[in-house]
Design an enzyme around this catalytic site. Structure first.
Site, PDB file in Angstrom:
ATOM      1  N   LYS A  53      65.316  -2.037 -42.367  1.00  0.00           N
ATOM      2  CA  LYS A  53      64.949  -3.155 -43.239  1.00  0.00           C
ATOM      3  C   LYS A  53      64.664  -4.414 -42.428  1.00  0.00           C
ATOM      4  O   LYS A  53      63.749  -5.180 -42.744  1.00  0.00           O
ATOM      5  CB  LYS A  53      66.061  -3.406 -44.257  1.00  0.00           C
ATOM      6  CG  LYS A  53      66.231  -2.280 -45.275  1.00  0.00           C
ATOM      7  CD  LYS A  53      67.386  -2.556 -46.225  1.00  0.00           C
ATOM      8  CE  LYS A  53      67.576  -1.402 -47.201  1.00  0.00           C
ATOM      9  NZ  LYS A  53      68.705  -1.640 -48.130  1.00  0.00           N
ATOM     10  N   LEU A  65      49.957 -14.271 -35.037  1.00  0.00           N
ATOM     11  CA  LEU A  65      50.907 -13.879 -34.000  1.00  0.00           C
ATOM     12  C   LEU A  65      52.186 -14.697 -34.046  1.00  0.00           C
ATOM     13  O   LEU A  65      53.228 -14.253 -33.581  1.00  0.00           O
ATOM     14  CB  LEU A  65      50.267 -14.026 -32.611  1.00  0.00           C
ATOM     15  CG  LEU A  65      49.038 -13.166 -32.332  1.00  0.00           C
ATOM     16  CD1 LEU A  65      48.442 -13.522 -30.975  1.00  0.00           C
ATOM     17  CD2 LEU A  65      49.382 -11.690 -32.390  1.00  0.00           C
ATOM     18  N   GLU A 109      69.067 -43.517 -39.024  1.00  0.00           N
ATOM     19  CA  GLU A 109      68.678 -43.452 -40.434  1.00  0.00           C
ATOM     20  C   GLU A 109      69.371 -42.293 -41.140  1.00  0.00           C
ATOM     21  O   GLU A 109      69.709 -42.384 -42.321  1.00  0.00           O
ATOM     22  CB  GLU A 109      67.160 -43.311 -40.546  1.00  0.00           C
ATOM     23  CG  GLU A 109      66.403 -44.537 -40.073  1.00  0.00           C
ATOM     24  CD  GLU A 109      64.911 -44.281 -39.919  1.00  0.00           C
ATOM     25  OE1 GLU A 109      64.138 -45.233 -40.076  1.00  0.00           O
ATOM     26  OE2 GLU A 109      64.539 -43.133 -39.619  1.00  0.00           O
ATOM     27  N   ASP A 139      67.101  -6.663 -48.343  1.00  0.00           N
ATOM     28  CA  ASP A 139      67.534  -5.457 -49.057  1.00  0.00           C
ATOM     29  C   ASP A 139      66.589  -5.181 -50.229  1.00  0.00           C
ATOM     30  O   ASP A 139      66.962  -5.261 -51.401  1.00  0.00           O
ATOM     31  CB  ASP A 139      68.973  -5.644 -49.551  1.00  0.00           C
ATOM     32  CG  ASP A 139      69.490  -4.416 -50.281  1.00  0.00           C
ATOM     33  OD1 ASP A 139      69.038  -3.296 -49.957  1.00  0.00           O
ATOM     34  OD2 ASP A 139      70.336  -4.587 -51.180  1.00  0.00           O
ATOM     35  N   GLU A 182      62.321 -29.983 -41.388  1.00  0.00           N
ATOM     36  CA  GLU A 182      63.523 -29.728 -40.613  1.00  0.00           C
ATOM     37  C   GLU A 182      64.767 -30.195 -41.374  1.00  0.00           C
ATOM     38  O   GLU A 182      65.819 -29.556 -41.325  1.00  0.00           O
ATOM     39  CB  GLU A 182      63.404 -30.430 -39.261  1.00  0.00           C
ATOM     40  CG  GLU A 182      62.254 -29.887 -38.435  1.00  0.00           C
ATOM     41  CD  GLU A 182      61.736 -30.865 -37.406  1.00  0.00           C
ATOM     42  OE1 GLU A 182      60.844 -30.478 -36.642  1.00  0.00           O
ATOM     43  OE2 GLU A 182      62.203 -32.012 -37.368  1.00  0.00           O
ATOM     44  N   LYS A 196      45.724 -20.778 -30.582  1.00  0.00           N
ATOM     45  CA  LYS A 196      46.715 -21.657 -31.193  1.00  0.00           C
ATOM     46  C   LYS A 196      45.983 -22.689 -32.044  1.00  0.00           C
ATOM     47  O   LYS A 196      45.236 -23.522 -31.524  1.00  0.00           O
ATOM     48  CB  LYS A 196      47.548 -22.340 -30.109  1.00  0.00           C
ATOM     49  CG  LYS A 196      48.639 -23.264 -30.626  1.00  0.00           C
ATOM     50  CD  LYS A 196      49.444 -23.804 -29.448  1.00  0.00           C
ATOM     51  CE  LYS A 196      50.538 -24.748 -29.892  1.00  0.00           C
ATOM     52  NZ  LYS A 196      51.343 -25.234 -28.738  1.00  0.00           N
ATOM     53  N   ASP A 225      60.881 -27.934 -20.738  1.00  0.00           N
ATOM     54  CA  ASP A 225      61.414 -27.038 -21.773  1.00  0.00           C
ATOM     55  C   ASP A 225      61.403 -25.588 -21.309  1.00  0.00           C
ATOM     56  O   ASP A 225      61.073 -24.684 -22.070  1.00  0.00           O
ATOM     57  CB  ASP A 225      60.631 -27.185 -23.071  1.00  0.00           C
ATOM     58  CG  ASP A 225      61.354 -26.550 -24.261  1.00  0.00           C
ATOM     59  OD1 ASP A 225      62.604 -26.569 -24.264  1.00  0.00           O
ATOM     60  OD2 ASP A 225      60.683 -26.046 -25.170  1.00  0.00           O
TER      61      ASP A 225
END
Length: 534
Positions: free
Chosen positions: A468, A79, A398, A457, A432, A102, A197
């Protein structure tokens, strides 16, 4: 469990799809100058020991033995997918009822705080279980590879998707929705939980036909709090973050600010604070000036404006509490919110805001997944050099070490990389870092762009169409809502499809945030085309 026995599909919401980095960070709070955790020193020591002994494969995360989830449930299609694992449709063998599972891979839990985050999320979900409009956790399981959280299935999709499909939208409807959202906040706060959040995509529907079957999800950044407690960790989503969070001194009042932003978006289709970069958004948030005059604020009642001003008060101590919001004349039962339709530009704006940059983000993911080891070995060495503490994450201090690689990255590109990576957590992990760097690295850019374009495409026609995009979303288990808006945002010649030149322009534009000019031009097209209203 309500509607948990019904079939349904939804996007990546259960797996924090829009929290590219936030999953990894949460839950440190500060009282005065003393930093504490949700766990005792002995607990932290045992967790640290478990990590040293190879937690990723054998050591327990939950701290207790559980049955094998696969003996009780059949795990079906995927999902959603997030940083720590995936979410699956699962069916209880004994009843045939369907849930969402989950699955958090232990191999992705790289430090003590990661484990604590998982434990705390489960604790909070159990603590709030059974409360109205909050997703219900059914049970948790653990095996050698993963932790599995089984919860009710929200089969109705995103609340905002339902809103935007309505042909008629009014202040009264917005008041009904914000009443539910603030009611959820009141429930959390009364149970000593701060969500941290809240955003539109974190509200799902159990039943697509029942707009009041709203469920709040995603407690991965939530924390327990005590009255007067001060939090300093900067977390949240840029458009919805409160100024005191950016100033690193906040409490549960920050959730009310976020709800105020959501209300503003509901009424106008755009956020109150925005800019072309995330740092620009934060500057606007800290400045705090709210636009009630431009054409982005059409025909809204004075009572609605009054409520927004009080929810977006820059001083937390003067901001309305949840119960005070629910008593405001505009929002309470039989209140003054009018049932007159909002300006017809609001729904196109709302759709445009929800769909913004979705194609670009998906394209960057596709590019990152297809990079060969040879293409990323240099970036990998950079990351290792910056990760001086070998934590598999680097801080922004850093990250500034990238300047030593000036032969590869220009100073302006380094600044862009920092903004692209920054979701207010002040850290970034390897995956990330790569995804953020993809859009900035000039090496073989054309090759990567063509690979991403070709992914959509597949028939080689030279155009990306709605059909598409729909197939691509199905392949990646993403919601296929507002595909027309995804096309509209990029389509420069208004032919209803995206050619390669338009695709390249989108990918090379420095639009990590949502600039007003982008929305304004897209909105003009939307109004000309007069579409019917995530």
């Amino acid at each position: 469990m309500g509607n948990s026995c019904q079939n349904g599909t939804y996007g990546n919401n259960y797996q924090n799809s829009n929290r590219f980095q936030n999953d990894r960070f949460a839950s440190r709070y500060v009282d005065g100058n003393d930093t504490e955790d949700c766990y005792s020193g002995s607990s932290r020591a045992s967790l640290a020991g478990a990590l040293r002994q190879g937690l990723n494969l054998k050591s327990p995360v939950l701290g207790y033995k559980t049955p094998n989830v696969r003996e009780l449930y059949t795990l079906g299609r995927e999902l959603g997918q997030g940083q720590f694992g995936k979410t699956y449709l699962c069916t209880e063998i004994s009843t045939g009822c369907q849930y969402a599972c989950k699955t958090i891979l232990k191999s992705n839990l790289r430090c003590v705080s990661d484990i604590e985050d998982v434990r705390r999320e489960i604790q909070i979900m159990h603590h709030l279980s059974g409360q109205k409009n909050i997703v219900t956790i059914k049970d948790t399981y653990e095996d050698e590879q993963a932790v599995h959280i089984v919860m009710e299935l929200c089969a109705g999709g995103e609340l905002f998707s339902k809103i935007q499909k309505r042909g008629h939208y009014s202040e009264r409807k917005a008041a009904e929705l914000i009443k539910i959202i603030v009611g959820i906040i009141e429930t959390c706060h009364s149970h000593g939980v701060m969500h941290r959040d809240l955003k539109p995509e974190n509200f799902l529907l159990l039943d697509a036909d029942d707009e009041f079957s709203v469920k709040a999800i995603d407690f991965g950044l939530s924390v327990f709090f005590r009255p007067g407690q001060v939090f300093r960790e900067v977390v949240g989503s840029p458009y919805y973050i409160a100024p005191e969070v950016l100033e690193k001194r906040y409490g549960p009042e920050a959730d009310i600010w976020t709800a105020g932003v959501i209300l503003y978006v509901l009424l106008t289709g755009v956020p109150p604070f925005w800019a072309d970069t995330q740092s620009g958004i934060y500057e606007k948030v800290l400045d705090g000036r709210i636009d009630f005059k431009s054409n982005r604020w059409p025909r809204i009642s004075d009572s609605a404006k009054d409520l927004i001003k009080k929810m977006l008060c820059p001083y937390p101590s003067e901001r309305l509490k949840a119960h005070e919001v629910l008593k405001h004349p505009w929002i309470c039962d039989n209140g003054v919110a009018t049932n007159r339709a909002l300006d017809p530009s609001v729904l196109p704006r709302l759709k445009q805001f929800s769909a913004m940059n979705r194609l670009k983000k998906l394209s960057l993911q596709i590019i990152a997944e297809r990079l060969s080891e040879e293409e990323i070995v240099g970036l990998r060495e950079m990351f290792k050099a910056m990760d001086t503490k070998n934590r598999s994450v680097v801080t922004f201090g850093e990250l500034k070490g990238l300047k030593r690689y000036s032969s590869v990255f220009k100073d302006t590109e380094i600044n862009d990389l920092m903004e692209a990576a920054d979701d207010t957590t002040s850290t970034i992990n390897w995956e990330e870092f790569i995804a953020a760097a993809v859009s900035l690295n000039k090496i073989e850019r054309e090759k990567h762009l063509m690979a991403a374009f070709t992914y959509f495409d597949k028939d080689g026609s030279g155009f990306i169409t709605v059909d598409k995009l729909q197939k691509a979303c199905m392949e990646r288990n993403m919601e296929d809502t507002f595909l027309e808006e995804m096309i509209l945002e990029v389509d420069q010649n208004n032919d209803g499809q995206i050619d390669y030149a338009e695709f390249v322009t989108m990918m090379q534009s420095n639009n990590f945030g949502l600039g007003w000019q982008t929305v304004e031009s897209s909105l003009n097209v939307a109004l000309r085309e007069a579409p019917q209203v995530y």
